[in-house]
Enzyme design. Structure first.
Site, PDB file in Angstrom:
ATOM      1  N   HIS A 158       1.059  -1.195   0.544  1.00  0.00           N
ATOM      2  CA  HIS A 158       0.256   0.022   0.076  1.00  0.00           C
ATOM      3  C   HIS A 158       1.492   1.526   0.388  1.00  0.00           C
ATOM      4  CE1 HIS A 158      -3.801  -1.942   0.800  1.00  0.00           C
ATOM      5  NE2 HIS A 158      -3.467  -2.801   1.859  1.00  0.00           N
ATOM      6  N   ASP A 193      -2.701 -10.619  -2.507  1.00  0.00           N
ATOM      7  CA  ASP A 193      -3.186 -10.355  -1.285  1.00  0.00           C
ATOM      8  C   ASP A 193      -5.068  -9.654  -1.160  1.00  0.00           C
ATOM      9  OD1 ASP A 193      -1.870  -9.045   1.516  1.00  0.00           O
ATOM     10  OD2 ASP A 193      -4.134  -7.923   1.228  1.00  0.00           O
ATOM     11  N   HIS A 195      -6.194  -7.308  -0.361  1.00  0.00           N
ATOM     12  CA  HIS A 195      -6.638  -5.633  -0.506  1.00  0.00           C
ATOM     13  C   HIS A 195      -5.995  -5.747  -1.978  1.00  0.00           C
ATOM     14  CE1 HIS A 195      -6.814  -6.308   4.536  1.00  0.00           C
ATOM     15  NE2 HIS A 195      -8.224  -5.645   3.372  1.00  0.00           N
ATOM     16  N   ASP A 282      -4.213 -12.428   3.965  1.00  0.00           N
ATOM     17  CA  ASP A 282      -5.851 -12.247   3.932  1.00  0.00           C
ATOM     18  C   ASP A 282      -7.241 -12.542   3.558  1.00  0.00           C
ATOM     19  OD1 ASP A 282      -4.500 -10.252   2.612  1.00  0.00           O
ATOM     20  OD2 ASP A 282      -5.104  -8.733   3.909  1.00  0.00           O
TER      21      ASP A 282
END
Length: 343
Positions: A158, A193, A195, A282
């Site tokens: 990120h 991931d 996200h 995740d």
């Protein structure tokens, strides 16, 4: 398969973040390291300590303005009367053009996208060692290892060239890809991931030498909200070199693997010389974020499928948060990958 991690990466210990406006304990805890180390060892990996690599590999993808901010902001923040124990922004610019604030408060807002990346006394050095783990993995692959695993914590995908966010400060996957570019004409980053890897996308969005591909929960109602949509294809020389595959919430193994095959079609068309896997665990059905529903055997199948690309590969740890199966999920991915590769 070689694996790299430094104990200094545990020292970053964020206390809180805001979730839907409410303070919550920060889930990016040092205990993640213990679970991931156990998972890597269960897969038969021997953990090696990376060397110090200086700022060069990090500065290749991050601005000097931002790196100076990360290194010095905590000490500057502590001189503010009544400031919080951790650096947490309370203001953000509507647009990041023109003037650059001189104050610590203004710079925190400028360089931190959200409240999920608090900076404490140990953050800078932990993030550096995390990045150096990815550099060491990249150098191992360039030296002839078919694959290497970097246990990067704090994670990185990120983080933009000059912005932290979502628990991330230095973009370890981007750092690894840029190191690989010393030998590889074309590098692909495949982000699996939960996200979207918005920072990674941002760093390479105008480039044609690094293809960025991301499978993730549809951001229309999920973090990072503003990035990760299917129509984001790159800009300028990078147009057509970014590929997003947003998945409906709670998508399980079959849907994830189907999307992965679509990703492989694009990757093969790019004809890369090397691969960076931004490995988030995740997407697991029992992860605290609860966005997707990949099972532990599903991670093994994901690893198997990626290995069949037959590329020199760096696996960079991204997300995956505290749950009983965290280590098992890493073991499953790594053993699945090893079963279909020469690593």
């Amino acid at each position: 398969m070689k694996a790299f991690f430094a104990e200094e990466q545990k020292r970053h210990d964020p206390k809180a973040f805001l979730s839907s406006g409410a303070p919550q304990p920060n889930p990016e805890q040092p205990e993640r390291v213990e679970r991931l180390l156990a998972g890597a060892k269960s897969a038969g990996l021997m953990i090696e300590r990376p060397r110090e690599h200086g700022l060069g590999p990090v500065a290749a993808v991050h601005t000097p303005e931002y790196l100076a901010f990360l290194e010095h902001i905590f000490a500057r923040w502590q001189r503010i009367e009544g400031a919080s124990a951790e650096v947490i922004p309370n203001i953000h610019p509507l647009a990041r053009t023109g003037s650059y604030p001189a104050s610590a408060v203004g710079q925190a807002g400028y360089h931190m996208a959200d409240t999920a990346c608090p900076i404490s006394a140990e953050t800078w050095h932990s993030a550096l060692w995390s990045a150096w783990s990815s550099v060491e993995a990249a150098e191992a692959v360039m030296a002839g290892a078919p694959a290497a695993y970097a246990l990067c914590r704090p994670p990185g995908h990120h983080a933009f060239a000059d912005v932290a966010g979502g628990f991330c400060f230095i973009n370890n996957s981007a750092v690894a890809a840029q190191v690989l570019r010393k030998q590889a004409a074309r590098v692909v980053i495949l982000d699996v991931d939960l996200h979207h890897g918005n920072g990674t996308q941002g760093i390479f969005y105008t480039r044609s030498d690094v293809l960025t591909v991301s499978l993730h929960a549809d951001p229309v109602r999920f973090y990072p909200f503003f990035w990760g949509h299917a129509d984001e294809r790159g800009e300028g020389p990078g147009l057509g070199y970014n590929f997003n595959l947003p998945l409906p919430r709670k998508s399980a193994d079959a849907a994830f693997l189907e999307a992965l095959e679509v990703a492989f079609q694009r990757i093969r068309a790019f004809s890369p010389d090397a691969l960076v896997v931004a490995l988030g665990l995740d997407a697991f059905e029992g992860d605290p974020f609860g966005g997707l529903s990949v099972t532990t055997p599903g991670f093994s199948r994901i690893g198997e499928a990626i290995a069949k690309l037959g590329l020199p590969t760096i696996i960079v740890q991204e997300g995956g948060y505290l749950c009983d199966a965290l280590g098992d999920n890493l073991t499953a991915f790594l053993t699945g990958f090893a079963a279909n590769s020469d690593s």
